[in-house]
Design an enzyme around this catalytic site. Structure first.
Site, PDB file in Angstrom:
ATOM      1  N   CYS A 189       4.345  48.752  23.521  1.00  0.00           N
ATOM      2  CA  CYS A 189       3.957  47.342  23.418  1.00  0.00           C
ATOM      3  C   CYS A 189       3.894  46.680  24.792  1.00  0.00           C
ATOM      4  O   CYS A 189       2.889  46.022  25.114  1.00  0.00           O
ATOM      5  CB  CYS A 189       4.900  46.600  22.482  1.00  0.00           C
ATOM      6  SG  CYS A 189       6.635  47.052  22.663  1.00  0.00           S
TER       7      CYS A 189
HETATM    8  N1  LIG Z   1       8.972  48.030  17.056  1.00  0.00           N
HETATM    9  C1  LIG Z   1       7.971  47.891  17.938  1.00  0.00           C
HETATM   10  O1  LIG Z   1       7.591  46.752  18.277  1.00  0.00           O
HETATM   11  C2  LIG Z   1       7.301  49.079  18.507  1.00  0.00           C
HETATM   12  C3  LIG Z   1       7.712  50.365  18.221  1.00  0.00           C
HETATM   13  N2  LIG Z   1       7.065  51.427  18.753  1.00  0.00           N
HETATM   14  C4  LIG Z   1       7.502  52.798  18.479  1.00  0.00           C
HETATM   15  O2  LIG Z   1       7.204  53.127  17.121  1.00  0.00           O
HETATM   16  C5  LIG Z   1       8.180  54.009  16.607  1.00  0.00           C
HETATM   17  C6  LIG Z   1       8.799  53.369  15.376  1.00  0.00           C
HETATM   18  O3  LIG Z   1       9.399  52.143  15.743  1.00  0.00           O
HETATM   19  P1  LIG Z   1      10.061  51.153  14.691  1.00  0.00           P
HETATM   20  O4  LIG Z   1       9.250  51.120  13.460  1.00  0.00           O
HETATM   21  O5  LIG Z   1      10.312  49.903  15.432  1.00  0.00           O
HETATM   22  O6  LIG Z   1      11.442  51.897  14.419  1.00  0.00           O
HETATM   23  P2  LIG Z   1      12.451  51.732  13.182  1.00  0.00           P
HETATM   24  O7  LIG Z   1      13.777  52.071  13.702  1.00  0.00           O
HETATM   25  O8  LIG Z   1      12.268  50.383  12.558  1.00  0.00           O
HETATM   26  O9  LIG Z   1      11.960  52.852  12.140  1.00  0.00           O
HETATM   27  C7  LIG Z   1      12.136  54.224  12.378  1.00  0.00           C
HETATM   28  C8  LIG Z   1      11.649  55.015  11.183  1.00  0.00           C
HETATM   29  O10 LIG Z   1      11.851  56.405  11.425  1.00  0.00           O
HETATM   30  C9  LIG Z   1      12.707  56.974  10.427  1.00  0.00           C
HETATM   31  N3  LIG Z   1      13.557  57.956  11.110  1.00  0.00           N
HETATM   32  C10 LIG Z   1      14.588  57.709  11.955  1.00  0.00           C
HETATM   33  N4  LIG Z   1      15.094  58.863  12.432  1.00  0.00           N
HETATM   34  C11 LIG Z   1      14.378  59.869  11.863  1.00  0.00           C
HETATM   35  C12 LIG Z   1      14.416  61.284  11.946  1.00  0.00           C
HETATM   36  N5  LIG Z   1      15.312  61.917  12.705  1.00  0.00           N
HETATM   37  N6  LIG Z   1      13.536  62.009  11.216  1.00  0.00           N
HETATM   38  C13 LIG Z   1      12.637  61.390  10.416  1.00  0.00           C
HETATM   39  N7  LIG Z   1      12.557  60.040  10.291  1.00  0.00           N
HETATM   40  C14 LIG Z   1      13.402  59.290  11.020  1.00  0.00           C
HETATM   41  C15 LIG Z   1      13.471  55.802   9.861  1.00  0.00           C
HETATM   42  O11 LIG Z   1      13.917  56.090   8.542  1.00  0.00           O
HETATM   43  P3  LIG Z   1      15.186  55.327   7.852  1.00  0.00           P
HETATM   44  O12 LIG Z   1      14.992  53.868   8.116  1.00  0.00           O
HETATM   45  O13 LIG Z   1      15.045  55.686   6.422  1.00  0.00           O
HETATM   46  O14 LIG Z   1      16.398  55.876   8.487  1.00  0.00           O
HETATM   47  C16 LIG Z   1      12.394  54.717   9.892  1.00  0.00           C
HETATM   48  O15 LIG Z   1      11.510  54.891   8.819  1.00  0.00           O
HETATM   49  C17 LIG Z   1       9.212  54.213  17.718  1.00  0.00           C
HETATM   50  O16 LIG Z   1       8.940  55.379  18.413  1.00  0.00           O
HETATM   51  C18 LIG Z   1       9.009  52.990  18.585  1.00  0.00           C
HETATM   52  O17 LIG Z   1       9.436  53.215  19.877  1.00  0.00           O
HETATM   53  C19 LIG Z   1       5.960  51.275  19.533  1.00  0.00           C
HETATM   54  C20 LIG Z   1       5.506  50.041  19.865  1.00  0.00           C
HETATM   55  C21 LIG Z   1       6.171  48.821  19.403  1.00  0.00           C
HETATM   56  C1  LIG Z   2      12.917  44.959  22.367  1.00  0.00           C
HETATM   57  C2  LIG Z   2      12.923  46.438  22.595  1.00  0.00           C
HETATM   58  O1  LIG Z   2      13.949  47.090  22.527  1.00  0.00           O
HETATM   59  N1  LIG Z   2      11.765  47.011  22.882  1.00  0.00           N
HETATM   60  C3  LIG Z   2      11.605  48.404  23.134  1.00  0.00           C
HETATM   61  C4  LIG Z   2      10.199  48.690  23.475  1.00  0.00           C
HETATM   62  C5  LIG Z   2       9.288  48.589  22.347  1.00  0.00           C
HETATM   63  C6  LIG Z   2       8.875  49.920  21.858  1.00  0.00           C
HETATM   64  O2  LIG Z   2       9.213  50.242  20.773  1.00  0.00           O
HETATM   65  O3  LIG Z   2       8.224  50.673  22.706  1.00  0.00           O
HETATM   66  P1  LIG Z   2       8.135  52.278  22.548  1.00  0.00           P
HETATM   67  O4  LIG Z   2       7.092  52.554  21.582  1.00  0.00           O
HETATM   68  O5  LIG Z   2       7.841  52.840  23.860  1.00  0.00           O
HETATM   69  O6  LIG Z   2       9.450  52.755  22.057  1.00  0.00           O
HETATM   70  C7  LIG Z   2      12.424  48.890  24.330  1.00  0.00           C
HETATM   71  O7  LIG Z   2      12.644  48.145  25.261  1.00  0.00           O
HETATM   72  O8  LIG Z   2      12.724  50.101  24.365  1.00  0.00           O
END
Ligand SMILES: NC(=O)C1=CN([C@@H]2O[C@H](COP(=O)(O)OP(=O)(O)OC[C@H]3O[C@@H](n4cnc5c(N)ncnc54)[C@H](OP(=O)(O)O)[C@@H]3O)[C@@H](O)[C@H]2O)C=CC1
Ligand SMILES: CC(=O)N[C@@H](CCC(=O)OP(=O)(O)O)C(=O)O
EC number: 1.2.1.38
Length: 415
Positions: A219
């Site tokens: 992001c």
């Molecule tokens: N949040 C954001 O704004 C952004 C996130 N991202 C990236 O996107 C990805 C997801 O982020 P986000 O949705 O925020 O994360 P969350 O922590 O909200 O969700 C993670 C998901 O992965 C599942 N999970 C966790 N560990 C495992 C594992 N070992 N094996 C299989 N499934 C697993 C969880 O299941 P359960 O909940 O059932 O344990 C949940 O469904 C990350 O890599 C993050 O860095 C990228 C850009 C922005």
């Molecule tokens: C607020 C917050 O914790 N933000 C995350 C970045 C957002 C994200 O999920 O980025 P990736 O897809 O690279 O993991 C962080 O700083 O690691």
């Protein structure tokens, strides 16, 4: 029975244990870098099922591209119980052709999606299953919304024909040595890293169209690269003196419970983190260096701010001699003129995060600094939409040969 080949013909049994044992709590001490999550290595092997059915049936041939109008594309969402997974589900509710057939979770496996996210109870969706129990035999494309560090092995185990958009950081850094340095463990799928295309849609659209595996940008890197890449390519700003102050809403940290993200730790305040080196630094530097065709280094500090969604990046830049703020504005405006999701605001309008919440837009504007020769650029996105799931849908649309904005024409929610 038409069981599908997995990862080159054999069922994929993949270990998630770190190769060199450097996952986890000692990482921060050893590198000085901040890791958002400790990659979880709880289960020793993942066997991804191609098909559960034993009765004879027509084998599903995954659609690879050139999907026709009206034709269904079957989707799996891995990590559907997390914030970006839920956001994919919300966006696809409005998508005429992407239909969700498989949803996975970890701790929440076995639960109904509508119990985990009641705001989406109206959607007719499959129950959440563990990745190892997921059936990909009727799937065309996968959104992988898993924590970074868990994704490489899981993607290696998926059927090779599937189109994949990975939202984690696992395939974003082209240099696997650099990946190991910042993420604290060797890359577990270097061959897939070679294949992966970085998914900054407006910049790499042509490559994304032909990709099988897209590494969706982080992001912060999205909010920074969209304004800076065109300005660097056009040699309008100096690359030696770029300073970025960025702020994120708390959903950026995911849904998993963490002490640092308790209401009491973040309400009524703001704090910087990852000051010495956030892991998005190499990702941003990679994109800016490619634009400059020389190594670019940046100063970057992210901040956690007390809001649910939204991200603002404020970029302080030095212009090349003779270049004006108006030149920067005009160049960005011309670059993004035909773009649906990137917009320059008019006049001196200041981009607010609240102007993009819930939408796939990136809004930006350029301002004069008090110091002659310098400019201040502000960009805003919704971290969960253009910063993650929205850009992921935009990319899969391209990969499937559909109009890029299909299902994404949500207007921001304001006030
Ligand atoms: N949040 C954001 O704004 C952004 C996130 N991202 C990236 O996107 C990805 C997801 O982020 P986000 O949705 O925020 O994360 P969350 O922590 O909200 O969700 C993670 C998901 O992965 C599942 N999970 C966790 N560990 C495992 C594992 N070992 N094996 C299989 N499934 C697993 C969880 O299941 P359960 O909940 O059932 O344990 C949940 O469904 C990350 O890599 C993050 O860095 C990228 C850009 C922005
Ligand atoms: C607020 C917050 O914790 N933000 C995350 C970045 C957002 C994200 O999920 O980025 P990736 O897809 O690279 O993991 C962080 O700083 O690691």
């Amino acid at each position: 029975m038409g069981s599908m080949a997995l990862g080159g013909g054999a069922p994929a049994c993949v270990g998630l244990a770190p190769k060199n044992g450097v996952f986890g709590s000692n990482l921060k001490q050893s590198t000085g870098f901040m890791l958002k999550t400790t990659p979880k290595v709880a289960f020793s092997s993942v066997r991804v099922r191609a098909s559960l059915s034993s009765s004879p049936q027509k084998q599903h041939s995954p659609k690879t591209s050139g999907v026709k109008s009206g034709e269904e594309v079957h989707i799996a969402v891995l990590g559907a119980s997390g914030y970006t997974g839920a956001e994919i589900v919300r966006l696809l509710a409005n998508h005429p052709q992407f239909h969700i057939k498989v949803m996975t979770a970890d701790r929440k496996a076995g639960q109904q999606f509508g119990s985990v996210f009641p705001h989406l109870i109206t959607q007719d969706l499959p129950n959440l299953v563990a990745v190892k129990d997921a059936d990909f035999s009727n799937v065309d494309a996968v959104f992988c919304c898993l924590p970074h560090g868990t994704t490489q092995e899981i993607i290696k185990g998926l059927p090779q024909q599937l189109k994949i958009v990975d939202l984690s950081a696992d395939f974003r850094l082209r240099d696997i040595e650099e990946y190991a340095e910042w993420y604290g463990h060797s890359h577990m799928a270097p061959e897939l890293q070679q294949e992966a295309v970085y998914g900054l849609t407006e910049v790499l659209r042509d490559e994304i169209k032909n990709a099988r595996l897209v590494a969706n940008p982080g992001c912060y890197p999205t909010s920074v690269q969209l304004p800076l890449v065109p300005l660097i390519k056009a040699k309008l700003i100096k690359v030696s003196n770029i300073i970025i102050d960025a702020k994120s809403g708390v959903s950026g940290a995911g849904r998993g419970a963490k002490e640092a993200n308790l209401y009491t730790e973040i309400a009524e305040g703001i704090h910087a983190y990852g000051i010495k080196g956030h892991r998005h630094v190499p990702e941003i530097e990679q994109g800016l260096s490619e634009a400059a065709e020389s190594k670019v280094t940046i100063s970057f500090t992210p901040n956690l701010i007390c809001m649910k969604r939204g991200m603002q990046s404020t970029m302080f830049v030095e212009m090349e001699p003779g270049v004006t703020v108006n030149d920067l504005y005009q160049h960005l405006n011309a670059t993004y003129e035909g773009e649906e999701f990137v917009k320059l605001l008019h006049g001196s309008s200041v981009p607010h995060t609240r102007h993009v919440v819930g939408s796939n837009y990136c809004f930006m504007n350029v301002f004069e600094d008090r110091i002659p020769g310098r400019a201040i650029i502000i960009s805003v996105i919704d971290n969960l939409v253009k910063g993650a799931s929205g850009q992921a849908v935009q990319n899969l649309n391209l990969m499937m040969g559909l109009p890029e904005s299909t299902g994404l024409q949500y207007q921001p929610l304001f006030p």
